[in-house]
Design an enzyme around this catalytic site. Sequence first.
Site, PDB file in Angstrom:
ATOM      1  N   HIS A 176     -31.478  17.420  33.548  1.00 42.93           N
ATOM      2  CA  HIS A 176     -30.096  17.044  33.198  1.00 42.93           C
ATOM      3  C   HIS A 176     -30.086  16.231  31.915  1.00 42.93           C
ATOM      4  O   HIS A 176     -31.028  15.492  31.631  1.00 42.93           O
ATOM      5  CB  HIS A 176     -29.428  16.267  34.334  1.00 42.93           C
ATOM      6  CG  HIS A 176     -30.200  15.071  34.789  1.00 42.93           C
ATOM      7  ND1 HIS A 176     -31.272  15.169  35.664  1.00 42.93           N
ATOM      8  CD2 HIS A 176     -30.089  13.756  34.482  1.00 42.93           C
ATOM      9  CE1 HIS A 176     -31.771  13.969  35.865  1.00 42.93           C
ATOM     10  NE2 HIS A 176     -31.078  13.084  35.159  1.00 42.93           N
ATOM     11  N   HIS A 211     -27.766  13.366  30.034  1.00 41.75           N
ATOM     12  CA  HIS A 211     -26.685  12.379  30.142  1.00 41.75           C
ATOM     13  C   HIS A 211     -25.873  12.431  28.854  1.00 41.75           C
ATOM     14  O   HIS A 211     -26.457  12.458  27.749  1.00 41.75           O
ATOM     15  CB  HIS A 211     -27.262  10.960  30.257  1.00 41.75           C
ATOM     16  CG  HIS A 211     -28.075  10.712  31.482  1.00 41.75           C
ATOM     17  ND1 HIS A 211     -27.603  10.032  32.579  1.00 41.75           N
ATOM     18  CD2 HIS A 211     -29.360  11.064  31.800  1.00 41.75           C
ATOM     19  CE1 HIS A 211     -28.547   9.950  33.501  1.00 41.75           C
ATOM     20  NE2 HIS A 211     -29.623  10.563  33.057  1.00 41.75           N
TER      21      HIS A 211
HETATM   22  P1  AMP Z   1     -32.158  10.170  35.703  1.00 35.83           P
HETATM   23  O1  AMP Z   1     -32.663   8.765  35.824  1.00 35.83           O
HETATM   24  O2  AMP Z   1     -32.117  10.658  34.275  1.00 35.83           O
HETATM   25  O3  AMP Z   1     -32.870  11.119  36.640  1.00 35.83           O
HETATM   26  O4  AMP Z   1     -30.635  10.111  36.118  1.00 35.83           O
HETATM   27  C1  AMP Z   1     -30.160  10.395  37.385  1.00 35.83           C
HETATM   28  C2  AMP Z   1     -28.685  10.070  37.377  1.00 35.83           C
HETATM   29  O5  AMP Z   1     -28.092  10.716  38.472  1.00 35.83           O
HETATM   30  C3  AMP Z   1     -28.339   8.575  37.490  1.00 35.83           C
HETATM   31  O6  AMP Z   1     -27.590   8.182  36.352  1.00 35.83           O
HETATM   32  C4  AMP Z   1     -27.509   8.494  38.764  1.00 35.83           C
HETATM   33  O7  AMP Z   1     -26.442   7.597  38.654  1.00 35.83           O
HETATM   34  C5  AMP Z   1     -27.023   9.931  38.921  1.00 35.83           C
HETATM   35  N1  AMP Z   1     -26.722  10.376  40.270  1.00 35.83           N
HETATM   36  C6  AMP Z   1     -27.473  10.216  41.385  1.00 35.83           C
HETATM   37  N2  AMP Z   1     -26.897  10.804  42.443  1.00 35.83           N
HETATM   38  C7  AMP Z   1     -25.749  11.382  41.989  1.00 35.83           C
HETATM   39  C8  AMP Z   1     -24.712  12.144  42.582  1.00 35.83           C
HETATM   40  N3  AMP Z   1     -24.710  12.460  43.882  1.00 35.83           N
HETATM   41  N4  AMP Z   1     -23.682  12.564  41.802  1.00 35.83           N
HETATM   42  C9  AMP Z   1     -23.653  12.260  40.487  1.00 35.83           C
HETATM   43  N5  AMP Z   1     -24.608  11.554  39.868  1.00 35.83           N
HETATM   44  C10 AMP Z   1     -25.641  11.108  40.595  1.00 35.83           C
END
Ligand code: AMP
Length: 144
Positions: free
Chosen positions: A105, A107
Amino acid sequence: MTTPQYDDQNIFAKILRGEIPCHKIYEDDKTFAFLDVMPKADGHSLVLPKNPSRNILDVAEDDLNAVTATTQKIAKAIMIAFEADGVTVQQNNEPAGGQEVYHLHFHVLPRHEGLPLRPQTGKMADNDLLAGHAEKLREALKSI
Ligand code: AMP
């Protein structure tokens, strides 16, 4: 280090399969975008390939290209919807790289002059607030 295998029980895989809800912003045949539930800025969005990939280390090139194109669309929508001065695009890989969810993903974060990103609190944002932000982004996407 070899990259571990993709695990289809990760939370974003469940969102892509419709098993858990999200605030969807955009979808096409190869990509999907929705709001981060713990936003570091209002409008903090996530862009994913639909095909399984753990992160940038194992993604197929055409999926990566599709995600990049969608990331640009969402960045442009963010500039409009949140009257942003700029956009930060961030992408984390493996635990040492700050990755917590193991489906690739990007951001996409609205930025305003002089305003730092919020720290990660572990607290989910208000559902109605997120719904309003998603609506603003969907509306802005119509003009892109
Ligand atoms: P990363 O550290 O790049 O893997 O980012 C994971 C992101 O996913 C974090 O910013 C979380 O806030 C977000 N996240 C976790 N669970 C969910 C969810 N169910 N829906 C939307 N975002 C999420």
